[in-house]
Design a protein around this motif. Structure first.
Motif, PDB file in Angstrom:
ATOM      1  N   GLY A   1       0.183  -1.476  -0.133  1.00 30.89           N
ATOM      2  CA  GLY A   1       0.162  -0.270  -0.960  1.00 30.89           C
ATOM      3  C   GLY A   1      -1.224   0.210  -1.346  1.00 30.89           C
ATOM      4  N   PRO A   2      -2.112  -0.705  -1.816  1.00 31.89           N
ATOM      5  CA  PRO A   2      -3.426  -0.254  -2.284  1.00 31.89           C
ATOM      6  C   PRO A   2      -4.229   0.524  -1.226  1.00 31.89           C
ATOM      7  N   ALA A   3      -3.936   0.321   0.056  1.00 33.52           N
ATOM      8  CA  ALA A   3      -4.660   1.050   1.102  1.00 33.52           C
ATOM      9  C   ALA A   3      -4.490   2.559   0.921  1.00 33.52           C
ATOM     10  N   LEU A   4      -3.355   2.979   0.336  1.00 32.90           N
ATOM     11  CA  LEU A   4      -3.122   4.409   0.106  1.00 32.90           C
ATOM     12  C   LEU A   4      -3.043   4.702  -1.386  1.00 32.90           C
ATOM     13  N   ASN A   5      -3.729   3.873  -2.188  1.00 33.06           N
ATOM     14  CA  ASN A   5      -3.671   4.040  -3.645  1.00 33.06           C
ATOM     15  C   ASN A   5      -2.260   3.936  -4.191  1.00 33.06           C
ATOM     16  N   ARG A   6      -1.456   3.117  -3.556  1.00 31.99           N
ATOM     17  CA  ARG A   6      -0.090   2.898  -4.021  1.00 31.99           C
ATOM     18  C   ARG A   6       0.019   1.492  -4.582  1.00 31.99           C
ATOM     19  N   SER A   7       1.205   1.178  -5.075  1.00 34.87           N
ATOM     20  CA  SER A   7       1.440  -0.103  -5.720  1.00 34.87           C
ATOM     21  C   SER A   7       1.245  -1.297  -4.771  1.00 34.87           C
ATOM     22  N   ALA A   8       0.675  -2.368  -5.346  1.00 32.60           N
ATOM     23  CA  ALA A   8       0.488  -3.605  -4.588  1.00 32.60           C
ATOM     24  C   ALA A   8       1.817  -4.338  -4.385  1.00 32.60           C
ATOM     25  N   LEU A   9       2.892  -3.812  -4.951  1.00 33.63           N
ATOM     26  CA  LEU A   9       4.217  -4.391  -4.672  1.00 33.63           C
ATOM     27  C   LEU A   9       4.573  -4.199  -3.199  1.00 33.63           C
ATOM     28  N   MET A  10       3.938  -3.237  -2.556  1.00 28.40           N
ATOM     29  CA  MET A  10       4.086  -3.078  -1.106  1.00 28.40           C
ATOM     30  C   MET A  10       3.089  -4.032  -0.457  1.00 28.40           C
TER      31      MET A  10
END
Ligand code: HEC
Length: 251
Positions: free
Chosen positions: A205-214
């Motif tokens: 997730g963090p690669a696209l500024n999304r949650s690290a739950l991914m």
């Protein structure tokens, strides 16, 4: 002599491919011949889907669940004894292709998809009282790469991305603070480029500024696996995925 023969064979097979492609594009809704032995004793005014729509299967094989439709009258009451015919593009077969609705007003058929991967437009038709009524049903046939993607999704992704549990897998969806989307969610996934999908799968997730739950799958999945997963999500997207720059023929 041999040469001419060979040339003719080539022409014929390419003509077939063209015909098949045309039939697929056009939906090829040829009317089935009248069905001997089937006698309707009633007619409805509507036909609705009971179950089995939007299934995803594999090219050339039967869908896992039967397709069930119901004929109703003006009041929405089920109509037993009505004729239902199933139609689809060339290559799709129904067993049976026509039947009389049972005591609960339903008609059930088993659908075998054609050999071309893609979205199949199927329909169920009942003669009706004054005019035929038609129900459109969509099914998707996965090709080899997409099928591989669906197996990988089952193994690695669906416990979070699919809110439904299955006998083999308990869904973790309800426990997640940030909700992922099912891969059929075209409204969200169609807007993501292949490059973005690749980076969120490989790096999390963090690669696209999304949650690290991914989680990140860079250590688990190969580049070919990621391509297969993307091919799968594109194939099942609803509304359908239309890559930018592709021009679709109008009907
Ligand atoms: C442990 C749970 C979990 C697993 C397993 C998981 N994901 Fe996700 N995924 C998430 C969450 C949570 C988000 C939403 C992140 C956000 O919006 O901030 C997400 C987001 C995504 C997105 C962006 C679109 C969306 O749904 O919002 C893609 C694409 C994606 N995941 C693909 C995959 C693939 C492919 C796999 C398997 C290889 C996978 N995920 C496995 C939790 C998971």
């Amino acid at each position: 002599m041999m040469k001419r023969f060979a040339a003719r064979i080539t022409f014929r097979s390419s003509a077939w491919v063209a015909l098949l492609a045309l039939a697929t594009l056009a939906g090829c809704k040829q009317n089935a011949p009248p069905v001997p032995g089937l006698k309707a004793t009633a007619a409805g005014t509507a036909i609705v889907e009971s179950s089995g729509g939007h299934q995803v299967g594999v090219t050339g094989t039967a869908l896992s669940d039967p397709l069930v439709v119901q004929v109703n009258d003006d009041q929405g009451t089920a109509v037993p004894g009505a004729l239902v015919e199933f139609h689809g593009p060339a290559g799709v077969s129904f067993d049976p292709a026509a039947m009389i609705t049972d005591s609960s007003g339903q008609a059930t058929t088993s659908v075998t998809l054609g050999s071309i991967a893609g979205r199949y437009q199927l329909s169920a038709v009942t003669p009706g009282k004054s005019r035929p009524v038609t129900l459109d049903i969509v099914a998707t046939a996965l090709g080899y790469q997409q099928r591989l993607g669906s197996i990988l999704a089952d193994k690695h992704c669906n416990r979070c991305h699919d809110p439904e549990s299955s006998p083999q897998r308990v869904s973790n969806y309800d426990n997640l603070e940030v909700k992922p989307h099912p891969f059929t969610e075209g409204n969200t996934l169609n807007k993501m480029s292949d490059a973005d999908l690749t980076s969120i799968i490989l790096h999390g997730g963090p690669a696209l500024n999304r949650s690290a739950l991914m989680p990140s799958y860079g250590n688990t999945l190969s580049a070919a696996d990621v391509r297969a997963l993307i091919a799968y999500t594109r194939a099942v997207a609803d509304p359908p995925y239309q890559p930018a720059g592709t021009v679709y023929a109008r009907k």
